[in-house]
Design a protein around this motif. Structure first.
Motif, PDB file in Angstrom:
ATOM      1  N   THR A  57       0.992  -1.317   0.177  1.00 50.65           N
ATOM      2  CA  THR A  57      -0.303  -0.134   0.222  1.00 50.65           C
ATOM      3  C   THR A  57       1.199   0.944  -0.310  1.00 50.65           C
ATOM      4  OG1 THR A  57      -1.439  -1.333   1.249  1.00 50.65           O
ATOM      5  CG2 THR A  57      -1.833   1.349   0.878  1.00 50.65           C
ATOM      6  N   ASN A  58       0.641   2.017  -1.172  1.00 57.16           N
ATOM      7  CA  ASN A  58       1.301   3.465  -1.168  1.00 57.16           C
ATOM      8  C   ASN A  58       0.699   4.532  -0.983  1.00 57.16           C
ATOM      9  OD1 ASN A  58       3.084   5.330  -1.910  1.00 57.16           O
ATOM     10  ND2 ASN A  58       3.156   4.893  -3.731  1.00 57.16           N
ATOM     11  N   VAL A  59       0.751   5.522   0.409  1.00 55.33           N
ATOM     12  CA  VAL A  59       0.007   6.783   0.508  1.00 55.33           C
ATOM     13  C   VAL A  59       0.696   7.789  -0.914  1.00 55.33           C
ATOM     14  CG1 VAL A  59      -0.684   8.543   1.713  1.00 55.33           C
ATOM     15  CG2 VAL A  59      -0.563   6.464   2.400  1.00 55.33           C
ATOM     16  N   ALA A  60       0.389   8.810  -1.725  1.00 59.86           N
ATOM     17  CA  ALA A  60       0.917   9.786  -2.854  1.00 59.86           C
ATOM     18  C   ALA A  60       0.349  10.620  -2.515  1.00 59.86           C
ATOM     19  CB  ALA A  60       0.625   8.531  -4.034  1.00 59.86           C
ATOM     20  N   MET A  61       0.799  11.814  -3.880  1.00 59.97           N
ATOM     21  CA  MET A  61       0.355  13.109  -4.187  1.00 59.97           C
ATOM     22  C   MET A  61       0.685  12.921  -4.877  1.00 59.97           C
ATOM     23  SD  MET A  61      -1.289  15.849  -3.214  1.00 59.97           S
ATOM     24  CE  MET A  61      -0.548  16.649  -1.546  1.00 59.97           C
ATOM     25  N   SER A  62      -0.398  13.451  -6.344  1.00 56.20           N
ATOM     26  CA  SER A  62       0.649  13.529  -7.622  1.00 56.20           C
ATOM     27  C   SER A  62      -0.376  14.309  -7.836  1.00 56.20           C
ATOM     28  CB  SER A  62      -0.480  12.805  -8.248  1.00 56.20           C
ATOM     29  OG  SER A  62       0.452  10.512  -8.359  1.00 56.20           O
ATOM     30  N   ALA A  63       0.903  15.289  -8.950  1.00 56.15           N
ATOM     31  CA  ALA A  63       0.950  16.374  -9.238  1.00 56.15           C
ATOM     32  C   ALA A  63       0.805  17.505 -10.624  1.00 56.15           C
ATOM     33  CB  ALA A  63       1.859  17.421  -8.637  1.00 56.15           C
ATOM     34  N   THR A  64       0.462  17.673 -11.056  1.00 63.20           N
ATOM     35  CA  THR A  64      -0.138  17.934 -12.769  1.00 63.20           C
ATOM     36  C   THR A  64       0.203  19.119 -13.245  1.00 63.20           C
ATOM     37  OG1 THR A  64      -1.839  16.241 -13.314  1.00 63.20           O
ATOM     38  CG2 THR A  64      -1.719  17.993 -15.029  1.00 63.20           C
ATOM     39  N   ILE A  65       0.672  19.910 -13.570  1.00 59.47           N
ATOM     40  CA  ILE A  65       0.916  21.371 -13.847  1.00 59.47           C
ATOM     41  C   ILE A  65       1.274  21.859 -14.972  1.00 59.47           C
ATOM     42  CG2 ILE A  65       3.434  23.543 -12.933  1.00 59.47           C
ATOM     43  CD1 ILE A  65       3.675  21.589 -10.088  1.00 59.47           C
ATOM     44  N   ASN A  66       0.745  22.539 -15.306  1.00 58.48           N
ATOM     45  CA  ASN A  66       0.732  23.108 -17.155  1.00 58.48           C
ATOM     46  C   ASN A  66       1.669  24.144 -17.184  1.00 58.48           C
ATOM     47  OD1 ASN A  66      -1.401  21.555 -17.828  1.00 58.48           O
ATOM     48  ND2 ASN A  66      -2.764  21.994 -17.265  1.00 58.48           N
ATOM     49  N   VAL A  67       2.524  24.237 -18.274  1.00 58.66           N
ATOM     50  CA  VAL A  67       3.438  25.446 -18.008  1.00 58.66           C
ATOM     51  C   VAL A  67       2.942  26.360 -19.391  1.00 58.66           C
ATOM     52  CG1 VAL A  67       5.433  24.341 -16.554  1.00 58.66           C
ATOM     53  CG2 VAL A  67       5.133  23.913 -19.294  1.00 58.66           C
ATOM     54  N   PHE A  68       2.885  25.526 -20.105  1.00 57.92           N
ATOM     55  CA  PHE A  68       2.289  26.649 -21.252  1.00 57.92           C
ATOM     56  C   PHE A  68       0.824  26.590 -21.375  1.00 57.92           C
ATOM     57  CE2 PHE A  68       5.957  24.346 -22.206  1.00 57.92           C
ATOM     58  CZ  PHE A  68       6.890  25.144 -21.984  1.00 57.92           C
TER      59      PHE A  68
END
Length: 68
Positions: A57-68
């Motif tokens: 089991t894994n607790v995670a934080m995913s992030a999507t960052i748009n630069v354009f």
């Protein structure tokens, strides 16, 4: 939610270059949060539905960052 079912791997050095091994199926549950127009955060927990154990089991934080 994300369900990873089609996960395959090829072992380096395997003489059979066409052999693929099926890895664990996993499930990811979380809630996505739009922090700003270009930033999306997805805190989640990932687990193996067939074998729910703390070491799978894994607790995670995913992030999507748009630069354009």
């Amino acid at each position: 939610t994300v369900f990873g079912y089609f996960n395959w791997k090829h072992l380096y050095g395997d003489s059979n270059k066409e052999r693929l091994l099926h890895t664990y199926n996993y499930q990811s549950l979380g809630i996505g949060i739009a922090v700003a127009r270009d930033v999306f955060l997805y805190p989640n927990i990932q687990f193996v539905p067939d074998n729910i154990r703390s070491d799978f089991t894994n607790v995670a934080m995913s992030a999507t960052i748009n630069v354009f």
